[in-house]
Design a protein around this motif. Structure first.
Motif, short mmCIF file in Angstrom:
data_model
loop_
_atom_site.label_atom_id
_atom_site.label_comp_id
_atom_site.label_asym_id
_atom_site.label_seq_id
_atom_site.Cartn_x
_atom_site.Cartn_y
_atom_site.Cartn_z
N MET A 165 0.83 -1.22 0.00
CA MET A 165 0.00 0.00 0.00
C MET A 165 0.86 1.26 0.00
O MET A 165 0.48 2.28 -0.59
N ILE A 166 2.00 1.22 0.68
CA ILE A 166 2.84 2.42 0.77
C ILE A 166 4.01 2.37 -0.21
O ILE A 166 4.91 3.20 -0.15
N SER A 167 3.98 1.39 -1.12
CA SER A 167 5.03 1.29 -2.13
C SER A 167 4.76 2.29 -3.26
O SER A 167 3.74 2.99 -3.26
N THR A 168 5.68 2.35 -4.21
CA THR A 168 5.49 3.21 -5.39
C THR A 168 5.16 2.38 -6.63
O THR A 168 5.27 2.86 -7.75
N ILE A 169 4.77 1.14 -6.41
CA ILE A 169 4.38 0.27 -7.53
C ILE A 169 3.10 0.80 -8.16
O ILE A 169 2.17 1.19 -7.46
N ASN A 170 3.07 0.81 -9.48
CA ASN A 170 1.90 1.29 -10.20
C ASN A 170 0.90 0.16 -10.42
O ASN A 170 1.18 -0.79 -11.16
N LEU A 214 -3.41 -12.90 -7.71
CA LEU A 214 -2.73 -12.67 -8.99
C LEU A 214 -2.47 -11.18 -9.20
O LEU A 214 -1.41 -10.78 -9.68
N TYR A 215 -3.46 -10.36 -8.84
CA TYR A 215 -3.30 -8.91 -8.93
C TYR A 215 -2.16 -8.43 -8.04
O TYR A 215 -1.35 -7.58 -8.43
N LEU A 216 -2.08 -9.02 -6.84
CA LEU A 216 -1.02 -8.64 -5.89
C LEU A 216 0.37 -9.01 -6.41
O LEU A 216 1.33 -8.25 -6.25
N ILE A 217 0.47 -10.20 -7.02
CA ILE A 217 1.79 -10.74 -7.38
C ILE A 217 2.26 -10.30 -8.76
O ILE A 217 3.40 -9.87 -8.93
N VAL A 218 1.38 -10.39 -9.74
CA VAL A 218 1.78 -10.15 -11.13
C VAL A 218 2.10 -8.68 -11.40
O VAL A 218 3.10 -8.37 -12.07
N VAL A 219 1.28 -7.78 -10.86
CA VAL A 219 1.49 -6.35 -11.14
C VAL A 219 2.86 -5.85 -10.68
O VAL A 219 3.56 -5.18 -11.44
N PRO A 220 3.32 -6.16 -9.45
CA PRO A 220 4.66 -5.70 -9.05
C PRO A 220 5.77 -6.26 -9.94
O PRO A 220 6.74 -5.57 -10.24
N ASP A 223 5.69 -4.27 -13.12
CA ASP A 223 6.13 -2.90 -12.87
C ASP A 223 7.64 -2.83 -12.65
O ASP A 223 8.32 -1.97 -13.22
N LEU A 224 8.19 -3.75 -11.86
CA LEU A 224 9.63 -3.76 -11.60
C LEU A 224 10.42 -4.11 -12.86
O LEU A 224 11.49 -3.54 -13.12
N TYR A 225 9.89 -5.02 -13.66
CA TYR A 225 10.54 -5.38 -14.92
C TYR A 225 10.57 -4.19 -15.87
O TYR A 225 11.59 -3.91 -16.51
N THR A 226 9.45 -3.46 -15.94
CA THR A 226 9.38 -2.27 -16.80
C THR A 226 10.39 -1.22 -16.36
O THR A 226 11.08 -0.61 -17.18
N ARG A 227 10.50 -1.02 -15.06
CA ARG A 227 11.46 -0.03 -14.55
C ARG A 227 12.89 -0.47 -14.84
O ARG A 227 13.75 0.36 -15.16
N PHE A 228 13.15 -1.78 -14.72
CA PHE A 228 14.49 -2.30 -14.99
C PHE A 228 14.87 -2.07 -16.46
O PHE A 228 15.98 -1.65 -16.77
N ILE A 229 13.93 -2.32 -17.34
CA ILE A 229 14.18 -2.13 -18.77
C ILE A 229 14.45 -0.66 -19.07
O ILE A 229 15.37 -0.32 -19.84
#
Length: 236
Positions: A165-170, A214-220, A223-229
């Motif tokens: 909840m307090i992360s910056t994950i989109n 699935l929403y909890l796990i897949v979205v981060p 999002d992290l993969y996109t930021r890494f790229i």
């Protein structure tokens, strides 16, 4: 100025959200945890409806009254009520106060998440910054009613949910009518009496729980993969 000057029909829906959260807490104090879980899921329905009603009536929230009453309702229904449900459903034998610590974490992270939301108003139309707080009710409520509930696992999941909840994950906002319709049907089916659904009494809650996980796990991960790229070195 008279309170009626600030309020609209959408705010009455938000009050129904808060009322559902309060009734959930009352049921918890009475020991009826199943009904408590259903009340927090009912609050999710009202929370989804208040924004829809506001758009339908073209509500202009000049003073920010609607935004504030929505957030205050959310902290009752999706912060305090789930925290109480988790606290009361876990026996602290062997791990004293662990349930209290995670329950408190839900409330604190929920407050921080809603405060940030009110400051930045999640400016993008297609995403939330950090996990939206109603997910606490969806994941814990559906897990509790699924027939799969284990308090130890619930503690771990809700601890992770609190930090997300307090992360910056989109997290994406789902506006597709089919997704909304399926989710709503599952929530409503989960609220029905078990004897009404006979042999499939736990199925809606199980499906809802799996979808939320699935929403909890897949979205981060995405999002992290996109930021890494985006931040990776250019390859020539």
């Amino acid at each position: 100025m008279n309170i009626r000057h600030y309020t609209s029909v959408a705010d009455l829906v938000s009050i129904a959200n808060a009322s559902s959260g309060f009734l959930s807490i009352v049921m918890i104090t009475m020991g009826n945890l199943v009904l408590a879980a259903k009340f927090i899921l009912l609050a999710v329905i009202f929370d989804a409806l208040d924004g829809w009603v506001a758009r339908k009536i073209n509500r202009e929230d000049e003073y920010g009254f609607g935004k504030n009453i929505d957030s205050l309702s959310d902290i009752i229904s999706f912060g305090v009520a789930p925290a109480m449900l988790l606290y009361m459903s876990y026996s602290s034998f062997g791990a004293p106060y662990l349930n209290l610590a995670v329950a408190l974490l839900i409330v604190i992270c929920g407050l921080l998440r809603l405060s940030r939301f009110n400051v930045i108003t999640d400016a993008s139309d297609d995403k939330f910054i950090g996990l939206p707080i109603p997910v606490t009710a969806l994941v814990l409520g559906s897990f509790f009613l699924s027939g799969l509930f284990q308090a130890d696992i619930a503690l771990v999941i809700m601890g992770i949910v609190s930090l997300l909840m307090i992360s910056t994950i989109n997290y994406p906002k789902f506006r597709d009518i089919k997704i909304v319709a399926v989710s709503s049907i599952l929530v409503v089916a989960t609220l029905l009496p078990q004897n009404f659904l006979s042999n499939i009494s736990y199925l809606p809650a199980k499906l809802l729980f799996i979808i939320i996980l699935l929403y909890l796990i897949v979205v981060p991960i995405i999002d992290l993969y996109t930021r890494f790229i985006r931040s990776g070195p250019n390859v020539r």
